[in-house]
Motif scaffolding. Sequence first.
Motif, short mmCIF file in Angstrom:
data_model
loop_
_atom_site.label_atom_id
_atom_site.label_comp_id
_atom_site.label_asym_id
_atom_site.label_seq_id
_atom_site.Cartn_x
_atom_site.Cartn_y
_atom_site.Cartn_z
N LEU A 1 9.69 -1.00 -6.20
CA LEU A 1 8.50 -0.20 -5.92
C LEU A 1 8.41 0.17 -4.44
CD1 LEU A 1 5.68 0.93 -6.63
CD2 LEU A 1 4.78 -1.37 -6.25
N ARG A 2 8.18 1.44 -4.15
CA ARG A 2 8.00 1.94 -2.79
C ARG A 2 6.82 2.92 -2.80
NH1 ARG A 2 10.86 -1.78 -2.42
NH2 ARG A 2 12.98 -1.92 -1.56
N ALA A 3 5.64 2.44 -2.44
CA ALA A 3 4.43 3.26 -2.51
C ALA A 3 4.32 4.19 -1.32
CB ALA A 3 3.20 2.36 -2.58
N HIS A 4 3.56 5.27 -1.50
CA HIS A 4 3.17 6.12 -0.37
C HIS A 4 2.38 5.30 0.63
CE1 HIS A 4 0.32 8.77 1.75
NE2 HIS A 4 1.18 9.76 1.59
N SER A 5 1.33 4.64 0.12
CA SER A 5 0.50 3.72 0.90
C SER A 5 -0.04 2.68 -0.07
CB SER A 5 -0.67 4.46 1.58
OG SER A 5 -0.19 5.42 2.50
N ALA A 6 -0.41 1.51 0.48
CA ALA A 6 -0.87 0.43 -0.39
C ALA A 6 -1.88 -0.43 0.34
CB ALA A 6 0.31 -0.42 -0.84
N ALA A 7 -2.72 -1.13 -0.44
CA ALA A 7 -3.73 -2.02 0.11
C ALA A 7 -3.69 -3.36 -0.59
CB ALA A 7 -5.13 -1.40 -0.04
N VAL A 8 -3.81 -4.43 0.20
CA VAL A 8 -4.12 -5.76 -0.33
C VAL A 8 -5.55 -6.06 0.08
CG1 VAL A 8 -3.53 -8.20 -0.37
CG2 VAL A 8 -1.72 -6.51 -0.12
#
Length: 481
Positions: free
Chosen positions: A192-199
């Motif tokens: 998985l390689r997201a554009h942007s991500a949040a935890v």
Amino acid sequence: MGSGQVTDSSAPFDFQGKHVTVAGLGVSGVPAAKVLHGLGARVTVVNDGDDERARTQAAELETLGVTVRLGDGATLPEGTELIVTAPGWKPDKPLFTAAHEAGVPVWGDVELAWRLRGRDGRKAAPWLAVTGTNGKTTTVRMLASILKAAGLRTAAVGNIGVSLLDAVTGDEEYDVLAVELSSYQLHWAPSLRAHSAAVLNLAPDHLDWHGSMEAYAADKGRIYEGNRVACVYNVADKATEDLVREADVEEGCRAVGFTLGSPAPSQLGVVEGLLVDRAFVEDRQKNAQELAEVSDVDPPAPHNIANALAAAALARSFGVPAAAVRDGLRAFTPDAHRIAHVADVDGVAYVDDSKATNTHAAEASLAAYESIVWIAGGLAKGATFDELVAGAAKRLRGAVLIGADRALIREALARHAPEVPVVDLDRTDTGAMLQAVQEAQRLARPGDTVLLAPACASMDMFTNYNKRGDAFAQAVRELGA
């Protein structure tokens, strides 16, 4: 935060004629088996259970030519070249041990969806991904609402809404996807390689599955790997920032924080009742962009404002204008059983937060009210309650305990809030909720909130947290009848 060009390991995979084993029927297994069969794979499904529902699902798949083995999820079928597993299957299962020894890769349904996006010349929609111990579903739904307000074709997918496999293989094309990912799903999604991500946050949960807090955090942190534009973290939760620092991301990807306080540069936060952005603006050292008012967030409880800021950060990373953030938050309606006001009876508010199935979620819920009669209990899933009770003690008017592991909460109350009256209901039948609400009414005073925030799972008494919340709401309605 490591930076540099990150290699995308999700090379095309030719399924034609490949022997693929699908581990587990159910919500993800059946669609995965159908998709793989449609791609020309020879599919075998293995499943631990052999109940009526499983036999019905098996019969449906067998009509397509899929082989199904019920009651035997431990043995690796001979000739298996790939396993696609349901996310809930634990990594220590014998099937995966055998796969590892045989050199057979194991993917989850999210990994499969990631590998299938963009096939047949279709545009591969970027993913804006969200994980965390609590708040995932709300944040993803807020994000989808904001993206739609910006005129983008999108859907809330993953653990909610449209299935990821349907989103990437169906006829509808999307500009961007708002993706909710659990720690289970991330464990099985190496490419998985997201554009942007949040935890959003990190607190002990599912440790029986992951084996340790370190392993749980590491799986959550996978969401940042290879991010292209922004890694969004919670300023108030240092563990999320630590995961950003450890992530290997693409050159130019930025760390963007969200805070309930005044934001520093490269953060989103709150100033005088406004949600503001100091990350996605020109000259962020000097400038800030107003996005929305706190009153645009429903409900405006602190943890929900944090969810809105995280959603806004991801949307802004995708170039969404400020007005769309405001309009999307205004259009958003929270799901049931998430700090939902049920009714006021004799000056007492009754609030259903049955979705608070762990201590972290219950802590956020308890922090939203000043004087509380707390209904709690259920399956603890290995949790401890001392920190939760100590933090909430000054807000508690009383407590009513239900469920299998209520003694753990009762003991924490005795240690940290000995002056708080406690009613311990020694029953785990569904009818206990009516008695719990009646006891809470007896303890409450005008101006109080009777809060169902169990801090535990529901399956000892109810099918799921929705049924538990429904029972609470029905009991409240009977009070006011």
